[in-house]
Design a protein around this motif. Structure first.
Motif, PDB file in Angstrom:
ATOM      1  N   ARG A   8       0.821  -1.221   0.000  1.00 33.20           N
ATOM      2  CA  ARG A   8       0.000   0.000   0.000  1.00 33.20           C
ATOM      3  C   ARG A   8       0.849   1.263   0.000  1.00 33.20           C
ATOM      4  NH1 ARG A   8      -3.514  -0.759   5.132  1.00 33.20           N
ATOM      5  NH2 ARG A   8      -1.546  -1.630   5.806  1.00 33.20           N
ATOM      6  N   VAL A   9       2.098   1.161   0.488  1.00 33.71           N
ATOM      7  CA  VAL A   9       2.920   2.385   0.580  1.00 33.71           C
ATOM      8  C   VAL A   9       4.263   2.261  -0.139  1.00 33.71           C
ATOM      9  CG1 VAL A   9       1.931   3.209   2.733  1.00 33.71           C
ATOM     10  CG2 VAL A   9       3.864   1.673   2.812  1.00 33.71           C
ATOM     11  N   SER A  10       4.756   1.052  -0.339  1.00 36.31           N
ATOM     12  CA  SER A  10       6.100   0.913  -0.897  1.00 36.31           C
ATOM     13  C   SER A  10       6.039   0.394  -2.322  1.00 36.31           C
ATOM     14  CB  SER A  10       6.921  -0.065  -0.051  1.00 36.31           C
ATOM     15  OG  SER A  10       7.062   0.443   1.250  1.00 36.31           O
ATOM     16  N   LEU A  11       6.847   0.980  -3.175  1.00 34.27           N
ATOM     17  CA  LEU A  11       6.931   0.514  -4.558  1.00 34.27           C
ATOM     18  C   LEU A  11       7.536  -0.892  -4.571  1.00 34.27           C
ATOM     19  CD1 LEU A  11       8.261   3.705  -6.344  1.00 34.27           C
ATOM     20  CD2 LEU A  11       5.995   2.711  -6.537  1.00 34.27           C
ATOM     21  N   PRO A  12       7.026  -1.764  -5.442  1.00 34.25           N
ATOM     22  CA  PRO A  12       7.608  -3.107  -5.517  1.00 34.25           C
ATOM     23  C   PRO A  12       9.010  -3.033  -6.127  1.00 34.25           C
ATOM     24  CG  PRO A  12       5.969  -2.792  -7.227  1.00 34.25           C
ATOM     25  CD  PRO A  12       5.929  -1.563  -6.383  1.00 34.25           C
ATOM     26  N   LYS A  15      12.001  -3.399  -8.719  1.00 35.88           N
ATOM     27  CA  LYS A  15      11.920  -3.192 -10.175  1.00 35.88           C
ATOM     28  C   LYS A  15      11.745  -4.517 -10.920  1.00 35.88           C
ATOM     29  CE  LYS A  15      12.017   1.129 -11.260  1.00 35.88           C
ATOM     30  NZ  LYS A  15      11.092   1.380 -10.150  1.00 35.88           N
ATOM     31  N   ASP A  16      12.373  -5.562 -10.382  1.00 37.09           N
ATOM     32  CA  ASP A  16      12.274  -6.870 -11.006  1.00 37.09           C
ATOM     33  C   ASP A  16      10.810  -7.309 -11.114  1.00 37.09           C
ATOM     34  OD1 ASP A  16      13.419  -9.205 -12.064  1.00 37.09           O
ATOM     35  OD2 ASP A  16      13.022 -10.233 -10.144  1.00 37.09           O
ATOM     36  N   ALA A  17      10.063  -7.072 -10.045  1.00 41.29           N
ATOM     37  CA  ALA A  17       8.655  -7.474 -10.032  1.00 41.29           C
ATOM     38  C   ALA A  17       7.838  -6.606 -10.988  1.00 41.29           C
ATOM     39  CB  ALA A  17       8.100  -7.370  -8.616  1.00 41.29           C
ATOM     40  N   VAL A  18       8.229  -5.343 -11.142  1.00 39.93           N
ATOM     41  CA  VAL A  18       7.486  -4.438 -12.028  1.00 39.93           C
ATOM     42  C   VAL A  18       7.614  -4.907 -13.477  1.00 39.93           C
ATOM     43  CG1 VAL A  18       7.283  -2.068 -12.845  1.00 39.93           C
ATOM     44  CG2 VAL A  18       7.855  -2.513 -10.462  1.00 39.93           C
ATOM     45  N   TYR A  19       8.814  -5.344 -13.849  1.00 42.54           N
ATOM     46  CA  TYR A  19       9.057  -5.711 -15.245  1.00 42.54           C
ATOM     47  C   TYR A  19       8.550  -7.115 -15.588  1.00 42.54           C
ATOM     48  CZ  TYR A  19      11.933  -1.552 -15.522  1.00 42.54           C
ATOM     49  OH  TYR A  19      12.364  -0.247 -15.499  1.00 42.54           O
ATOM     50  N   ASN A  20       8.510  -8.015 -14.614  1.00 43.27           N
ATOM     51  CA  ASN A  20       8.245  -9.416 -14.928  1.00 43.27           C
ATOM     52  C   ASN A  20       6.941  -9.955 -14.366  1.00 43.27           C
ATOM     53  OD1 ASN A  20      10.767  -9.813 -16.291  1.00 43.27           O
ATOM     54  ND2 ASN A  20      11.719  -9.629 -14.261  1.00 43.27           N
ATOM     55  N   ASP A  21       6.192  -9.132 -13.663  1.00 40.86           N
ATOM     56  CA  ASP A  21       5.052  -9.691 -12.942  1.00 40.86           C
ATOM     57  C   ASP A  21       3.903  -8.683 -13.038  1.00 40.86           C
ATOM     58  OD1 ASP A  21       3.292 -10.638 -11.117  1.00 40.86           O
ATOM     59  OD2 ASP A  21       4.571 -10.355  -9.354  1.00 40.86           O
ATOM     60  N   ILE A  22       2.749  -9.132 -13.493  1.00 47.10           N
ATOM     61  CA  ILE A  22       1.645  -8.203 -13.724  1.00 47.10           C
ATOM     62  C   ILE A  22       1.171  -7.558 -12.421  1.00 47.10           C
ATOM     63  CG2 ILE A  22      -0.085 -10.074 -13.654  1.00 47.10           C
ATOM     64  CD1 ILE A  22      -0.300  -6.951 -15.872  1.00 47.10           C
ATOM     65  N   ALA A  23       1.186  -8.330 -11.316  1.00 51.27           N
ATOM     66  CA  ALA A  23       0.739  -7.771 -10.035  1.00 51.27           C
ATOM     67  C   ALA A  23       1.670  -6.645  -9.600  1.00 51.27           C
ATOM     68  CB  ALA A  23       0.696  -8.872  -8.976  1.00 51.27           C
ATOM     69  N   LEU A  33       3.484  -4.790 -11.558  1.00 53.59           N
ATOM     70  CA  LEU A  33       3.300  -3.658 -12.465  1.00 53.59           C
ATOM     71  C   LEU A  33       2.078  -2.828 -12.053  1.00 53.59           C
ATOM     72  CD1 LEU A  33       4.398  -2.478 -15.182  1.00 53.59           C
ATOM     73  CD2 LEU A  33       2.594  -3.766 -16.305  1.00 53.59           C
ATOM     74  N   ILE A  34       0.994  -3.529 -11.747  1.00 54.06           N
ATOM     75  CA  ILE A  34      -0.230  -2.819 -11.339  1.00 54.06           C
ATOM     76  C   ILE A  34       0.021  -2.062 -10.034  1.00 54.06           C
ATOM     77  CG2 ILE A  34      -2.595  -3.138 -10.511  1.00 54.06           C
ATOM     78  CD1 ILE A  34      -2.772  -5.520 -12.453  1.00 54.06           C
ATOM     79  N   ASN A  35       0.676  -2.729  -9.109  1.00 57.44           N
ATOM     80  CA  ASN A  35       0.993  -2.107  -7.817  1.00 57.44           C
ATOM     81  C   ASN A  35       1.787  -0.819  -8.031  1.00 57.44           C
ATOM     82  OD1 ASN A  35       2.911  -3.085  -4.890  1.00 57.44           O
ATOM     83  ND2 ASN A  35       1.257  -1.644  -5.110  1.00 57.44           N
ATOM     84  N   PHE A  91       1.960   1.102 -10.740  1.00 60.77           N
ATOM     85  CA  PHE A  91       1.180   2.174 -11.367  1.00 60.77           C
ATOM     86  C   PHE A  91       0.151   2.754 -10.412  1.00 60.77           C
ATOM     87  CE2 PHE A  91       2.924   0.968 -15.464  1.00 60.77           C
ATOM     88  CZ  PHE A  91       3.034   2.211 -16.039  1.00 60.77           C
ATOM     89  N   LYS A  92      -0.473   1.886  -9.614  1.00 59.97           N
ATOM     90  CA  LYS A  92      -1.466   2.387  -8.663  1.00 59.97           C
ATOM     91  C   LYS A  92      -0.828   3.389  -7.683  1.00 59.97           C
ATOM     92  CE  LYS A  92      -5.244   0.531  -7.460  1.00 59.97           C
ATOM     93  NZ  LYS A  92      -6.618   1.051  -7.603  1.00 59.97           N
ATOM     94  N   LEU A  93       0.345   3.019  -7.203  1.00 61.80           N
ATOM     95  CA  LEU A  93       0.994   3.897  -6.222  1.00 61.80           C
ATOM     96  C   LEU A  93       1.445   5.202  -6.860  1.00 61.80           C
ATOM     97  CD1 LEU A  93       3.229   1.843  -3.788  1.00 61.80           C
ATOM     98  CD2 LEU A  93       1.362   3.370  -3.245  1.00 61.80           C
ATOM     99  N   ILE A  94       1.954   5.119  -8.077  1.00 63.00           N
ATOM    100  CA  ILE A  94       2.460   6.332  -8.726  1.00 63.00           C
ATOM    101  C   ILE A  94       1.300   7.230  -9.156  1.00 63.00           C
ATOM    102  CG2 ILE A  94       3.687   7.213 -10.743  1.00 63.00           C
ATOM    103  CD1 ILE A  94       5.618   5.990  -8.873  1.00 63.00           C
ATOM    104  N   GLN A  95       0.291   6.617  -9.787  1.00 61.34           N
ATOM    105  CA  GLN A  95      -0.762   7.442 -10.378  1.00 61.34           C
ATOM    106  C   GLN A  95      -1.803   7.862  -9.355  1.00 61.34           C
ATOM    107  OE1 GLN A  95      -1.908   6.325 -14.390  1.00 61.34           O
ATOM    108  NE2 GLN A  95      -0.046   7.504 -14.524  1.00 61.34           N
TER     109      GLN A  95
END
Lengths: 151, 399
Positions: free
Chosen positions: B298-302, B304-312, B314-316, B318-322
């Motif tokens: 809810r507060v920490s960005l995942p 980078k490895d998870a952002v590039y390779n894992d849809i969950a 990536l969504i996490n 974008f949700k936090l940033i946007q």
């Protein structure tokens, strides 16, 4: 030992509207009519002994009704605990509540601020003037219908 | 001719102290009603620095509120942000890793020293002692350098994050902090040598602005102001947050509740803060480097490895940033022992990414409210001592 909520429910059963707990904090919602008596009781009763008023926040809950509220946060130096007292004001057009300056002197500026920024009148306040905004300012900036950039 | 006719007609004089006066510590105007040199009434006129921070926060995501928090009491910028982050973490129900807690404590205490040093320098300067300012700023500069190391900002490090810290401490910080901690007690002797037994200083501060313990409570005083009146209360000890219960420190108390006692209290607080920094540095050695952010999506960005390779992931991301952080519906009040007293944040969340209402309880605002009470019947020159002893920052008064 009785908690603040139990004490108020015993002494002012008609006044207590709701008691909620969230993240270890107690919030007691009361009717605004006897706020001064309630505050005096909380201040002087040995079970509570809230001799110190931390803050008063004027609230605007638009679009909810009752729209305006006043939140008091009290602290006891004897028990090292806090309680939040909340009073929702009946009149959505000209909200008013009795001043608690006779209970805690520090309420003076808090109430002036709530008057200035939210437009809540405090009956019996010794010196209810604007405090942060200029004296000739129109409107109350912390109201929800007051635009962010003014005017 | 009777006596009444020969008497000269007298009237009181209104005097503006400020809004731009070197001893008002910012843009404060005090309207003084004088009878000769005696103050009959003092009416502080505030709001010159009102920026509407509470209003602005209602239109910003929690992250975008944070730079504003640094700018409340700007002499202790990071402490305010620390308090705000604690409040939002309480709202979310998040526990911060121990290492981040210790680093926060360390920075808060370093900032306390810096804030007290600024008070010491300016308070002394206002009352005619020029030298303490130079000595105080010598050490304050070192703390500013430490703040610069952690994030690049000297006054406004903006280093805390909701859920932890922006990053771990940089290389070289720990030795630099140890260097400060070891040398500070010796430098502290210099301040004592300049003022504590100085006859002029004692004359100007003893018996000035006396507050009894009951009055101090009634007027909502907290922090060193209350402790100067002998109220044995420190939020760090009595309602500990961020692992303060693990630290060993003494809460200094005054006896007479006058300006001199408050001076002694703050002087001792600097040494105690230094002790806490030392303990924090020792505790930090036992924690895992890099573990400074709560692992809560809810507060920490995942990673980078998870952002590039894992849809969950990536969504996490974008949700936090946007969208930002969205705490549950609820309201909390969290306060901390800031250098000037109780700094409180009342945060009301309606479940949206912006706070529904953020009420800031600034200690300077409350302390200044007692100005009229303290100034009545005193000499005009004492008004300067009173403003100094309250240790106000107008950005914190006006918000």
């Amino acid at each position: 030992m009785k908690t603040a909520a139990e004490l108020l429910q015993e002494k002012f059963p008609e006044e207590v509207v709701e008691v909620t707990e969230f993240r270890g904090e107690t919030t007691i919602t009361v009717k605004p009519g006897r706020i001064v008596d309630i505050c005096k009781t909380l201040r002087d009763a040995p079970e509570t002994y809230f001799r110190y008023l931390s803050m008063i926040a004027g609230m605007d809950y638009l679009p909810r009704s009752p729209r305006f509220g006043v939140v008091y946060n009290l602290y006891s130096h004897r028990h090292h605990n806090r309680v939040t007292l909340k009073a929702l004001l009946a009149d959505d057009n000209s909200p008013a509540i009795d001043s608690v300056v006779p209970v805690w002197s520090t309420a003076n500026w808090h109430e002036r601020e709530a008057y200035d920024l939210v437009g809540i009148r405090f009956r019996g306040h010794p010196d209810l003037r604007r405090i942060l905004m200029p004296n000739d300012w129109v409107g109350h900036p912390l109201r929800k219908d007051y635009p962010l950039r003014g005017k | 001719m009777n006596g009444a006719e020969t008497m000269k007609r007298t009237e009181t004089m209104l005097l503006n102290l400020g809004p731009s006066h070197p001893s008002t510590h910012g843009v404060l105007r005090v309207l003084l009603e004088l009878d000769g040199e005696l103050i009959l009434r003092a009416d502080p006129d505030i709001g010159y620095l009102h920026r509407g921070i509470e209003k602005m926060c209602e239109y910003r995501t929690y992250h975008r509120c944070m730079p504003l928090m640094n700018r409340l009491d700007y002499l202790a910028g990071e402490v305010n942000l620390f308090g705000f982050c604690l409040a939002v973490e309480k709202l979310l129900g998040i526990e911060v890793p121990k290492r981040a807690q210790y680093i926060r404590v360390m920075l808060a205490e370093l900032t306390r020293i810096a804030s007290h040093l600024f008070w010491l320098g300016t308070h002394g300067h206002d009352l005619g002692a020029m030298t303490p300012l130079f000595y105080a700023f010598r050490e304050r500069e070192k703390i500013m350098d430490l703040c610069e190391m952690v994030s690049g900002g000297r006054m406004f490090p903006l280093y805390c994050r909701i859920g932890g810290l922006a990053a771990d401490l940089p290389d070289g910080f720990i030795p630099a902090a140890w260097d400060f901690v070891k040398t500070f007690p010796e430098k502290h002797q210099d301040y004592h040598a300049l003022l504590t037994k100085n006859e002029i200083w004692i004359e100007r501060t003893k018996g000035v602005g006396v507050m009894t313990p009951d009055e101090a409570l009634d007027w909502g005083w907290s922090g060193p102001m209350a402790r100067g009146s002998g109220i044995n209360w420190d939020l760090r000890r009595d309602n500990p947050y961020s692992s303060y219960e693990e630290f060993d420190f003494v809460v200094p108390l005054g006896r007479n509740g006058d300006t001199y006692d408050r001076y002694l209290v703050r002087m001792e607080e600097m040494l105690q803060a230094n002790r806490i920094v030392r303990q924090a540095l020792e505790k930090l050695a036992d924690t895992e480097p890099g573990d400074v952010k709560a692992k809560d999506p809810r507060v920490s960005l995942p990673p980078k490895d998870a952002v590039y390779n894992d849809i969950a992931g990536l969504i996490n991301h974008f949700k936090l940033i946007q969208e930002g952080i969205t705490p549950p519906v609820g309201e909390v009040y969290q306060c901390i022992e800031a250098p000037k007293g109780e700094m409180g944040f009342y945060v009301v969340s309606d479940g949206s990414p912006q706070p529904f209402r953020l009420k800031i309880r600034g200690p300077s605002f409350i302390n200044l409210a007692a100005m009229d009470k303290l100034a009545r019947g005193r000499l005009l020159a004492d008004a300067i001592a009173l403003i100094g002893t309250m240790d106000i920052v107008l950005a914190d008064v006006d918000r």
